[in-house]
Write a protein that holds these residues in place. Structure first.
Motif, short mmCIF file in Angstrom:
data_model
loop_
_atom_site.label_atom_id
_atom_site.label_comp_id
_atom_site.label_asym_id
_atom_site.label_seq_id
_atom_site.Cartn_x
_atom_site.Cartn_y
_atom_site.Cartn_z
N ASN A 247 0.86 -1.18 0.00
CA ASN A 247 0.00 0.00 0.00
C ASN A 247 0.90 1.23 0.00
OD1 ASN A 247 -1.67 2.20 0.77
ND2 ASN A 247 -3.16 0.76 1.64
N ASN A 248 0.97 1.92 -1.14
CA ASN A 248 1.86 3.08 -1.27
C ASN A 248 1.50 4.20 -0.30
OD1 ASN A 248 3.61 2.13 -3.25
ND2 ASN A 248 2.18 2.65 -4.91
N SER A 249 0.22 4.37 -0.04
CA SER A 249 -0.19 5.43 0.89
C SER A 249 0.35 5.16 2.29
CB SER A 249 -1.71 5.54 0.92
OG SER A 249 -2.21 5.90 -0.34
N ASN A 250 0.19 3.89 2.72
CA ASN A 250 0.71 3.54 4.05
C ASN A 250 2.23 3.62 4.10
OD1 ASN A 250 -1.84 3.09 5.05
ND2 ASN A 250 -1.80 0.88 4.65
N ALA A 251 2.88 3.28 2.98
CA ALA A 251 4.35 3.36 2.93
C ALA A 251 4.81 4.80 3.05
CB ALA A 251 4.86 2.73 1.64
N TRP A 252 4.10 5.71 2.36
CA TRP A 252 4.44 7.12 2.45
C TRP A 252 4.24 7.64 3.88
CZ3 TRP A 252 7.00 10.81 0.18
CH2 TRP A 252 7.30 10.72 -1.16
N LEU A 253 3.11 7.26 4.46
CA LEU A 253 2.83 7.71 5.83
C LEU A 253 3.86 7.18 6.81
CD1 LEU A 253 -1.07 7.32 6.04
CD2 LEU A 253 0.22 9.45 6.10
N SER A 254 4.24 5.91 6.65
CA SER A 254 5.21 5.30 7.56
C SER A 254 6.57 5.98 7.44
CB SER A 254 5.33 3.82 7.26
OG SER A 254 6.33 3.23 8.06
N ASP A 255 7.04 6.17 6.19
CA ASP A 255 8.35 6.79 6.00
C ASP A 255 8.35 8.26 6.43
OD1 ASP A 255 9.14 4.39 5.05
OD2 ASP A 255 9.61 5.04 3.00
N SER A 256 7.25 8.95 6.15
CA SER A 256 7.16 10.36 6.56
C SER A 256 7.16 10.48 8.07
CB SER A 256 5.89 11.00 5.99
OG SER A 256 5.88 10.92 4.58
N TYR A 257 6.43 9.59 8.72
CA TYR A 257 6.36 9.59 10.19
C TYR A 257 7.74 9.38 10.79
CZ TYR A 257 6.04 6.61 14.37
OH TYR A 257 6.25 5.99 15.57
N VAL A 258 8.50 8.41 10.24
CA VAL A 258 9.85 8.14 10.76
C VAL A 258 10.80 9.30 10.46
CG1 VAL A 258 11.84 6.61 10.57
CG2 VAL A 258 9.55 5.65 10.63
N ALA A 259 10.72 9.85 9.24
CA ALA A 259 11.61 10.95 8.86
C ALA A 259 11.37 12.18 9.73
CB ALA A 259 11.40 11.30 7.39
N LEU A 260 10.11 12.51 9.97
CA LEU A 260 9.80 13.66 10.83
C LEU A 260 10.31 13.42 12.26
CD1 LEU A 260 6.16 14.39 9.61
CD2 LEU A 260 8.13 15.90 9.35
N VAL B 119 1.08 12.51 11.82
CA VAL B 119 1.23 11.51 10.75
C VAL B 119 1.12 10.11 11.32
CG1 VAL B 119 2.79 10.61 8.99
CG2 VAL B 119 2.59 13.07 9.32
N PHE B 120 1.66 9.92 12.54
CA PHE B 120 1.54 8.62 13.20
C PHE B 120 0.07 8.24 13.40
CE2 PHE B 120 0.67 6.60 17.33
CZ PHE B 120 1.22 5.36 17.11
#
Length: 472
Positions: A338-351, A400-401
């Motif tokens: 799921n690309n949306s979940n992948a984006w959310l997960s990576d954005s959450y970790v990066a932030l 984002v989390f």
């Protein structure tokens, strides 16, 4: 070349070989330790004691005499004796006339007596010049070379020449004298060593209170609720899962509380139209402990990082991953990415990574060894501008989390929202008010007020007159 040399000589302490004799009344632990340092600094030393018998504990180069004989040999006399034994000085009042008496005593309780020990000593020996010093240095610190203790020595007294003589001795011992003014400051200096983390009391009590609240809150939602309605035992969440929820929540709330008093102060100044009126006492105390609040917040953020790093090796996590893998194999079905979940997960970790990096930077710049090497503008830029950027990143990390989980009814167990939702209340309030305050219509008058402009100078003069009159 000569000009530079003269400047260096002006800043250096008096290093002449000819030093005045120093007398110490008292041969206890502190008196002996201070005596060793004074002899090492090149001062002739004489002890005044009830017993003139020498001891192996007394420095070899020191002479032990009676109090009267020792006082006649020195212009500076250090009183290394407790206050309750000061009465023996009364018969020596004539001998001590014109001498510099250095009071080094401390009390057992804050404000134990109506007046300070130094002021009491000045009353007993009115002809002497009393100076308060050395009470913030321990015998252990003197014996260990002061390498592991504070080098600052608070000094106060009514006679400038006497104070200067004592400060010369302080410098000769490798310590740093800090002039605190007249003898009226002695009580504050005597209270200083008795204070137990005065600026840490509010942050620690607040942290403990919030920790207890969120612990029982998460315990109710994540352990008790599943056990009651689903008959599942998740009590092991108490070890890692619940602490890993509490730590980021407290880090975010405490970080927001660092900047909230500044927002409140700005609103009060805009309302009053002047900076020349005191803030409420509770706000003053809150602003004074902002550094400690920030450091406690950084400690919780660091714990959150450590708890997060151990997630992959947890038995529960490995069991859940293996169960999902076996389930997919048995059903012969693979779930697509799921690309949306992948984006959310990576954005959450990066932030989170960026927020924690700036968090650590704020903590480093708050250290005295670092803050003393930057100017005020640089310090304000890091602590204020980068501080708000840190708060934005950490708030975005939490948002984002959570994603859109706040819209799901299943997220509200017993009508209680997820704990992370509660953690967003204070940071969002701070950021919204800060965003409003940077509008030119508010920022410009606030800047003018902080530069000295007043909306109603006559009212300010009247309030200052009332305050000064009440103080008299």
């Amino acid at each position: 070349m000569n000009k530079n040399s003269s400047n260096i000589m002006a800043l250096a302490p008096n290093t002449s070989n000819k030093r005045e004799t120093v007398c110490i009344f008292g041969t206890g632990d502190f008196g002996r330790a201070l005596g060793h340092k004074i002899i090492q600094a090149g001062y002739p030393l004489v002890f005044g004691s009830r017993s003139t018998q020498t001891s192996s504990l007394i420095p070899k180069d020191a002479e032990v005499l009676s109090h009267a004989e020792a006082a006649q040999k020195a212009a500076i006399i250090i009183i290394a004796i407790q206050r309750q034994h000061y009465n023996f000085l009364t018969p020596l009042a004539e001998t001590l006339r014109g001498k510099v008496l250095v009071d080094v005593s401390n009390n057992l309780k804050i404000n134990q007596y109506p007046e300070s020990n130094a002021e009491y000593l000045a009353q007993l020996v009115p002809g002497a010049k009393v100076v308060k010093a050395f009470n913030t240095v321990s015998a252990w610190a003197l014996q260990s070379g002061t390498l592991d203790a504070s080098r600052q020595v608070f000094v106060c007294g009514d006679d400038m020449e006497a104070k200067q003589m004592v400060m010369d001795i302080v410098r000769a011992l490798g310590l740093t004298p800090l002039d605190q003014g007249s003898l009226l400051a002695a009580q504050e200096i005597e209270n200083y060593p008795l204070q137990l983390f005065p600026m840490w009391k509010f942050p620690i009590l607040l942290s403990l209170g919030l920790t207890a609240f969120f612990f029982f809150y998460c315990l109710t939602r994540d352990v008790i609720y599943p056990y009651v309605y689903e008959n599942k035992d998740f009590s092991f969440f108490i070890a890692i899962s619940i602490p890993n929820r509490i730590c980021p929540i407290l880090a975010l709330i405490l970080l927001a509380l660092v900047y909230l008093p500044g927002i409140l102060a700005a609103i009060i100044q805009l309302y009053r139209g002047t900076k020349y009126r005191r803030f409420p006492d509770w706000l003053d105390k809150w602003m004074l402990c902002r550094k400690q609040l920030g450091l406690v917040a950084l400690a919780f953020a660091s714990l959150h990082v450590l708890y997060t790093l151990v997630i992959p090796i947890r038995s529960f996590v490995r069991w859940r991953i293996s169960s999902q893998t076996i389930s997919q194999a048995l059903n012969n079905k693979t779930e697509p990415l799921n690309n949306s979940n992948a984006w959310l997960s990576d954005s959450y970790v990066a932030l989170g990574i960026l927020g924690f990096f700036l968090f650590v930077l704020l903590g480093i710049t708050s250290l005295p060894s670092v803050s003393n090497n930057v100017n005020w503008r640089e310090f304000r830029f890091v602590q204020s501008k980068l501080g708000y950027v840190t708060l934005v990143l950490c708030t975005a990390h939490t948002l984002v989390f959570g994603g859109n989980r706040f819209l799901k009814p299943s997220s509200y167990r017993w009508y209680l929202p997820n704990a992370y939702m509660l953690s967003l209340i204070v940071p969002c309030i701070v950021l919204v008010f800060k965003f409003v305050l940077i509008f030119p219509c508010l920022d410009k008058p606030l800047t003018r007020i902080r530069q000295g402009w007043e909306r109603n100078p006559q009212y300010s003069e009247q309030s200052n007159y009332i305050i000064n009159k009440s103080a008299v």
